[in-house]
Design a protein around this motif. Structure first.
Motif, PDB file in Angstrom:
ATOM      1  N   HIS A   1      -0.958   1.277  -4.164  1.00 30.47           N
ATOM      2  CA  HIS A   1      -0.778   0.264  -3.119  1.00 30.47           C
ATOM      3  C   HIS A   1       0.152   0.867  -2.071  1.00 30.47           C
ATOM      4  CE1 HIS A   1      -2.466  -2.689  -5.930  1.00 30.47           C
ATOM      5  NE2 HIS A   1      -1.873  -1.927  -6.822  1.00 30.47           N
ATOM      6  N   ALA A   2      -0.301   0.950  -0.834  1.00 29.48           N
ATOM      7  CA  ALA A   2       0.500   1.542   0.237  1.00 29.48           C
ATOM      8  C   ALA A   2       0.999   0.464   1.178  1.00 29.48           C
ATOM      9  CB  ALA A   2      -0.314   2.578   0.997  1.00 29.48           C
ATOM     10  N   ILE A   3       2.176   0.717   1.715  1.00 26.60           N
ATOM     11  CA  ILE A   3       2.759  -0.214   2.689  1.00 26.60           C
ATOM     12  C   ILE A   3       3.565   0.588   3.713  1.00 26.60           C
ATOM     13  CG2 ILE A   3       4.835  -0.669   1.303  1.00 26.60           C
ATOM     14  CD1 ILE A   3       4.388  -3.678   2.405  1.00 26.60           C
ATOM     15  N   ASP A   4       3.571   0.130   4.949  1.00 31.13           N
ATOM     16  CA  ASP A   4       4.362   0.788   5.998  1.00 31.13           C
ATOM     17  C   ASP A   4       5.819   0.400   5.790  1.00 31.13           C
ATOM     18  OD1 ASP A   4       2.092   1.946   7.050  1.00 31.13           O
ATOM     19  OD2 ASP A   4       1.768   0.357   8.515  1.00 31.13           O
ATOM     20  N   SER A   5       6.519   1.241   5.070  1.00 31.89           N
ATOM     21  CA  SER A   5       7.896   0.945   4.658  1.00 31.89           C
ATOM     22  C   SER A   5       8.710   2.222   4.573  1.00 31.89           C
ATOM     23  CB  SER A   5       7.865   0.269   3.278  1.00 31.89           C
ATOM     24  OG  SER A   5       9.170   0.101   2.773  1.00 31.89           O
ATOM     25  N   SER A   6      10.018   2.022   4.584  1.00 27.48           N
ATOM     26  CA  SER A   6      10.955   3.107   4.295  1.00 27.48           C
ATOM     27  C   SER A   6      10.944   3.340   2.783  1.00 27.48           C
ATOM     28  CB  SER A   6      12.356   2.703   4.756  1.00 27.48           C
ATOM     29  OG  SER A   6      12.848   1.632   3.947  1.00 27.48           O
ATOM     30  N   HIS A   7      11.935   4.044   2.279  1.00 28.85           N
ATOM     31  CA  HIS A   7      12.034   4.357   0.849  1.00 28.85           C
ATOM     32  C   HIS A   7      12.344   3.128  -0.006  1.00 28.85           C
ATOM     33  CE1 HIS A   7      12.435   7.072  -2.509  1.00 28.85           C
ATOM     34  NE2 HIS A   7      13.647   6.639  -2.784  1.00 28.85           N
ATOM     35  N   VAL A   8      12.693   2.031   0.621  1.00 26.38           N
ATOM     36  CA  VAL A   8      13.112   0.846  -0.149  1.00 26.38           C
ATOM     37  C   VAL A   8      12.230  -0.374   0.124  1.00 26.38           C
ATOM     38  CG1 VAL A   8      15.500   1.594  -0.494  1.00 26.38           C
ATOM     39  CG2 VAL A   8      14.900   0.346   1.580  1.00 26.38           C
ATOM     40  N   PRO A   9      10.930  -0.283  -0.194  1.00 20.13           N
ATOM     41  CA  PRO A   9      10.079  -1.453   0.040  1.00 20.13           C
ATOM     42  C   PRO A   9      10.502  -2.668  -0.781  1.00 20.13           C
ATOM     43  CG  PRO A   9       8.891   0.220  -1.199  1.00 20.13           C
ATOM     44  CD  PRO A   9      10.178   0.835  -0.746  1.00 20.13           C
TER      45      PRO A   9
ATOM     46  N   PRO B   1       9.877  -7.301  -0.117  1.00 24.42           N
ATOM     47  CA  PRO B   1       9.995  -7.744  -1.524  1.00 24.42           C
ATOM     48  C   PRO B   1       8.777  -8.512  -2.028  1.00 24.42           C
ATOM     49  CG  PRO B   1      11.436  -9.043  -0.101  1.00 24.42           C
ATOM     50  CD  PRO B   1      10.895  -7.920   0.737  1.00 24.42           C
ATOM     51  N   ASN B   2       8.143  -9.309  -1.208  1.00 26.23           N
ATOM     52  CA  ASN B   2       6.977 -10.063  -1.666  1.00 26.23           C
ATOM     53  C   ASN B   2       5.824  -9.137  -2.041  1.00 26.23           C
ATOM     54  OD1 ASN B   2       8.319 -12.500  -1.346  1.00 26.23           O
ATOM     55  ND2 ASN B   2       7.562 -12.793   0.733  1.00 26.23           N
ATOM     56  N   PHE B   3       5.619  -8.097  -1.263  1.00 24.48           N
ATOM     57  CA  PHE B   3       4.576  -7.108  -1.563  1.00 24.48           C
ATOM     58  C   PHE B   3       4.855  -6.453  -2.916  1.00 24.48           C
ATOM     59  CE2 PHE B   3       2.944  -2.762  -1.445  1.00 24.48           C
ATOM     60  CZ  PHE B   3       1.631  -2.957  -1.059  1.00 24.48           C
ATOM     61  N   VAL B   4       6.093  -6.044  -3.125  1.00 24.38           N
ATOM     62  CA  VAL B   4       6.477  -5.376  -4.371  1.00 24.38           C
ATOM     63  C   VAL B   4       6.303  -6.332  -5.555  1.00 24.38           C
ATOM     64  CG1 VAL B   4       8.394  -4.302  -5.641  1.00 24.38           C
ATOM     65  CG2 VAL B   4       7.990  -3.723  -3.227  1.00 24.38           C
ATOM     66  N   VAL B   5       6.753  -7.564  -5.392  1.00 23.81           N
ATOM     67  CA  VAL B   5       6.601  -8.551  -6.472  1.00 23.81           C
ATOM     68  C   VAL B   5       5.127  -8.774  -6.784  1.00 23.81           C
ATOM     69  CG1 VAL B   5       6.914 -10.999  -7.043  1.00 23.81           C
ATOM     70  CG2 VAL B   5       8.826  -9.677  -6.150  1.00 23.81           C
ATOM     71  N   ASP B   6       4.282  -8.820  -5.764  1.00 27.58           N
ATOM     72  CA  ASP B   6       2.851  -9.012  -5.997  1.00 27.58           C
ATOM     73  C   ASP B   6       2.257  -7.857  -6.816  1.00 27.58           C
ATOM     74  OD1 ASP B   6       2.878 -11.448  -4.667  1.00 27.58           O
ATOM     75  OD2 ASP B   6       2.017 -10.644  -2.805  1.00 27.58           O
ATOM     76  N   VAL B   7       2.672  -6.640  -6.527  1.00 31.06           N
ATOM     77  CA  VAL B   7       2.183  -5.483  -7.298  1.00 31.06           C
ATOM     78  C   VAL B   7       2.686  -5.574  -8.735  1.00 31.06           C
ATOM     79  CG1 VAL B   7       2.269  -2.961  -7.545  1.00 31.06           C
ATOM     80  CG2 VAL B   7       1.939  -3.989  -5.279  1.00 31.06           C
ATOM     81  N   ILE B   8       3.942  -5.929  -8.913  1.00 28.44           N
ATOM     82  CA  ILE B   8       4.498  -6.060 -10.269  1.00 28.44           C
ATOM     83  C   ILE B   8       3.771  -7.168 -11.036  1.00 28.44           C
ATOM     84  CG2 ILE B   8       6.557  -6.712 -11.587  1.00 28.44           C
ATOM     85  CD1 ILE B   8       8.189  -5.262  -9.345  1.00 28.44           C
ATOM     86  N   ARG B   9       3.504  -8.278 -10.376  1.00 30.70           N
ATOM     87  CA  ARG B   9       2.767  -9.365 -11.037  1.00 30.70           C
ATOM     88  C   ARG B   9       1.356  -8.926 -11.425  1.00 30.70           C
ATOM     89  NH1 ARG B   9       5.035 -13.927  -7.029  1.00 30.70           N
ATOM     90  NH2 ARG B   9       6.800 -14.585  -8.308  1.00 30.70           N
ATOM     91  N   ALA B  10       0.698  -8.192 -10.551  1.00 31.33           N
ATOM     92  CA  ALA B  10      -0.648  -7.701 -10.860  1.00 31.33           C
ATOM     93  C   ALA B  10      -0.600  -6.748 -12.057  1.00 31.33           C
ATOM     94  CB  ALA B  10      -1.257  -7.003  -9.642  1.00 31.33           C
ATOM     95  N   ALA B  11       0.420  -5.907 -12.106  1.00 32.92           N
ATOM     96  CA  ALA B  11       0.578  -4.991 -13.244  1.00 32.92           C
ATOM     97  C   ALA B  11       0.815  -5.775 -14.530  1.00 32.92           C
ATOM     98  CB  ALA B  11       1.729  -4.020 -12.975  1.00 32.92           C
TER      99      ALA B  11
END
Length: 163
Positions: free
Chosen positions: A129-137, A142-152
């Protein structure tokens, strides 16, 4: 490091966030993984001292450039200076070889080369999953990251983990 900590029997899946993932069984280190790629901007603002790697205040824009100036100052003030040998040593184990993995590529990362992140994600056969972000997405998106964690978590639900 998630690559080694993930070898615990209780772990059933891994989510990498703009991370390095050395294959220590093949002799890789975080440093050797980065060597074939151009050094990222953040290394212009890192200096060793007292057995640690210290990021100068100007380096925070390379590390967390998509945060507000106030948030960048907070990140810099609270960041932990890692051990000097962080990039040349590893804990044992390579969890991504045996466990399902997800990887968030930070397209605008100036700490780890995004091209290296994409290579690592592909090598580990991660759901990427890619996102236009710095090293600390996890801070800037945070919502994008949480969504990936939830999917995992949903994907590994019912997998056996030993408690």
């Amino acid at each position: 490091m998630i690559t080694a900590a993930g070898t615990d029997d209780r772990v059933v899946g891994l989510v990498y966030i703009a991370a390095l993932a050395p294959d220590v069984n093949a002799g890789e280190t975080s440093q050797s993984q980065q060597a074939p790629y151009p050094p990222t901007d953040v290394f212009k603002y890192v200096e060793p001292g007292d057995g640690r790697l210290w990021m100068k205040p100007e380096g925070v824009t390379c590390f967390a450039g998509d945060l507000s100036e106030e948030e960048q100052k907070l990140v810099w003030a609270t960041h932990y200076a890692p051990a000097l040998d962080l990039f040349s040593r590893n804990a044992p184990g390579v969890a991504w070889k045996s466990k399902p993995s997800w990887y968030i590529v930070a397209n605008n990362d100036r700490t780890v080369q995004p091209e290296l992140e994409r290579f690592l994600a592909k090598r580990m056969k991660a759901s990427t999953h890619a996102i236009d972000s710095s090293h600390v997405p996890m801070l800037s998106h945070p919502n994008f990251v949480v969504d990936v964690i939830r999917a995992a978590a949903k994907a590994v639900q019912g997998s056996s983990a030993k408690a």
